[in-house]
Design a protein around this motif. Sequence first.
Motif, mmCIF file in Angstrom:
data_model
loop_
_atom_site.group_PDB
_atom_site.id
_atom_site.type_symbol
_atom_site.label_atom_id
_atom_site.label_comp_id
_atom_site.label_asym_id
_atom_site.label_seq_id
_atom_site.Cartn_x
_atom_site.Cartn_y
_atom_site.Cartn_z
ATOM 1 N N LEU A 131 0.852 -1.186 0.000
ATOM 2 C CA LEU A 131 0.000 0.000 0.000
ATOM 3 C C LEU A 131 0.886 1.233 0.000
ATOM 4 O O LEU A 131 1.819 1.343 0.800
ATOM 5 N N HIS A 132 0.616 2.172 -0.911
ATOM 6 C CA HIS A 132 1.341 3.440 -0.906
ATOM 7 C C HIS A 132 0.474 4.530 -1.534
ATOM 8 O O HIS A 132 -0.506 4.242 -2.216
ATOM 9 N N ARG A 133 0.852 5.785 -1.274
ATOM 10 C CA ARG A 133 0.068 6.914 -1.757
ATOM 11 C C ARG A 133 0.804 7.607 -2.900
ATOM 12 O O ARG A 133 2.012 7.866 -2.808
ATOM 13 N N LEU A 134 0.080 7.903 -3.975
ATOM 14 C CA LEU A 134 0.669 8.600 -5.114
ATOM 15 C C LEU A 134 0.865 10.082 -4.771
ATOM 16 O O LEU A 134 -0.001 10.696 -4.142
ATOM 17 N N PRO A 135 1.980 10.687 -5.181
ATOM 18 C CA PRO A 135 2.289 12.063 -4.771
ATOM 19 C C PRO A 135 1.413 13.132 -5.416
ATOM 20 O O PRO A 135 1.143 14.164 -4.794
ATOM 21 N N LYS A 136 0.966 12.953 -6.654
ATOM 22 C CA LYS A 136 0.214 14.004 -7.347
ATOM 23 C C LYS A 136 -1.276 13.952 -7.024
ATOM 24 O O LYS A 136 -1.871 14.943 -6.596
ATOM 25 N N THR A 137 -1.889 12.823 -7.241
ATOM 26 C CA THR A 137 -3.335 12.710 -7.008
ATOM 27 C C THR A 137 -3.675 12.413 -5.557
ATOM 28 O O THR A 137 -4.805 12.630 -5.125
ATOM 29 N N GLY A 138 -2.698 11.898 -4.809
ATOM 30 C CA GLY A 138 -2.963 11.528 -3.425
ATOM 31 C C GLY A 138 -3.723 10.229 -3.281
ATOM 32 O O GLY A 138 -4.127 9.851 -2.175
ATOM 33 N N ALA A 139 -3.924 9.526 -4.373
ATOM 34 C CA ALA A 139 -4.667 8.269 -4.336
ATOM 35 C C ALA A 139 -3.836 7.169 -3.689
ATOM 36 O O ALA A 139 -2.608 7.164 -3.773
ATOM 37 N N LEU A 140 -4.528 6.251 -3.041
ATOM 38 C CA LEU A 140 -3.865 5.096 -2.446
ATOM 39 C C LEU A 140 -3.847 3.947 -3.451
ATOM 40 O O LEU A 140 -4.861 3.659 -4.085
ATOM 41 N N VAL A 141 -2.698 3.308 -3.575
ATOM 42 C CA VAL A 141 -2.548 2.164 -4.474
ATOM 43 C C VAL A 141 -2.386 0.911 -3.621
ATOM 44 O O VAL A 141 -1.397 0.764 -2.896
ATOM 45 N N PHE A 142 -3.361 0.042 -3.692
ATOM 46 C CA PHE A 142 -3.297 -1.228 -2.986
ATOM 47 C C PHE A 142 -3.041 -2.326 -4.007
ATOM 48 O O PHE A 142 -3.753 -2.425 -5.013
ATOM 49 N N ALA A 143 -2.033 -3.115 -3.775
ATOM 50 C CA ALA A 143 -1.710 -4.199 -4.702
ATOM 51 C C ALA A 143 -1.471 -5.476 -3.916
ATOM 52 O O ALA A 143 -0.932 -5.439 -2.807
ATOM 53 N N PHE A 144 -1.885 -6.567 -4.478
ATOM 54 C CA PHE A 144 -1.525 -7.843 -3.856
ATOM 55 C C PHE A 144 -1.020 -8.788 -4.934
ATOM 56 O O PHE A 144 -1.454 -8.769 -6.066
ATOM 57 N N LYS A 145 -0.065 -9.573 -4.536
ATOM 58 C CA LYS A 145 0.614 -10.471 -5.473
ATOM 59 C C LYS A 145 0.904 -11.766 -4.760
ATOM 60 O O LYS A 145 1.291 -11.773 -3.592
ATOM 61 N N LEU A 146 0.694 -12.866 -5.460
ATOM 62 C CA LEU A 146 1.081 -14.146 -4.886
ATOM 63 C C LEU A 146 2.560 -14.090 -4.594
ATOM 64 O O LEU A 146 3.381 -13.841 -5.468
ATOM 65 N N ASP A 147 2.929 -14.312 -3.341
ATOM 66 C CA ASP A 147 4.279 -14.041 -2.876
ATOM 67 C C ASP A 147 5.060 -15.327 -2.684
ATOM 68 O O ASP A 147 4.551 -16.433 -2.782
ATOM 69 N N SER A 148 6.334 -15.154 -2.368
ATOM 70 C CA SER A 148 7.259 -16.271 -2.240
ATOM 71 C C SER A 148 7.927 -16.260 -0.886
ATOM 72 O O SER A 148 8.223 -15.215 -0.326
ATOM 73 N N ALA A 149 8.153 -17.424 -0.364
ATOM 74 C CA ALA A 149 8.909 -17.527 0.877
ATOM 75 C C ALA A 149 10.366 -17.866 0.596
ATOM 76 O O ALA A 149 11.165 -18.024 1.514
#
Length: 289
Positions: free
Chosen positions: A211-229
């Motif tokens: 999760l992070h916030r974009l600097p210009k629009t201020g929108a939050l970007v939520f992403a999920f990805k199948l992860d690895s151990a």
Amino acid sequence: MTSTDTDDITALENTTLNDLLAMDNTYCTRLQIRTKLLNQEHHEVIACNPEAVPAVQELYEWLMGTYLPQRFPSLYRITESGKHLRNHVTDTLIPLHMPNGEEALEILAFVNCFPSGFNTRSKLGQLLADIHAPVPGYAAKLEKSMDRFFANLPVGKIVKRSNWSISTNGELFCLEGNHMSEEEMQRKQEVEDVEDVDLNKSVVRCERQTLHRLPKTGALVFAFKLDSANENKTYQYPLRELRDEGSGQVLAEAIDGLRLGSVPAMTIYKRQVVWGDKVKAFLRGEIDA
């Protein structure tokens, strides 16, 4: 061709391979799966609200013009014209600017091709609390703190978390069947509906969320990805593989931990009441598939 030329080509190939492994060694095969799903399940895997278009454009231009060519320079390079990004894995040209929000998301593959038992389309446009309404304990224990956290997340901070779950179908694209309500469990009990659990299809699914916030629009970007151990970037681990490598008992204890937490109803929501006993017995070597 001189030996120096050969060495240069080998070095470039090694660099490209290293970049590809650093990014995701399933990139090519998963891209093929995403492309197929975009063609066959387009309505389910991609959508863009009109008010989100500026944020999508900001994310798209940053990823295409800055992140990819700088993070993986042997895989992605901006062309001499400065109008496209060349993907050297697929040998395709990608425009650096894309005004259409849905097309931008499709190019990025920033889509929900691998949902774990829920329909993302049904969540479109909902508030955070409404999205998580089926999750036991969310309204009572998490809603207010999560609202504050999302509202106060500053630009420049990236939050990452990982989770795991048991999938008894092993499907990457799964719109339903991995969760259950108390009402559904009661109906199953009333009709004595005993579900067969196929241990050969069952896997541990690992997921990384950011999760992070974009600097210009201020929108939050939520992403999920199948992860690895591990460095091999495997995202779904067959139960037999985990048991054979000696991790069965640890996973069985983690499964038991679901009912020992602050929200015991998670055992129903995650369907542990259906697959739990059989999976744990298998992991502990008490039964075989």
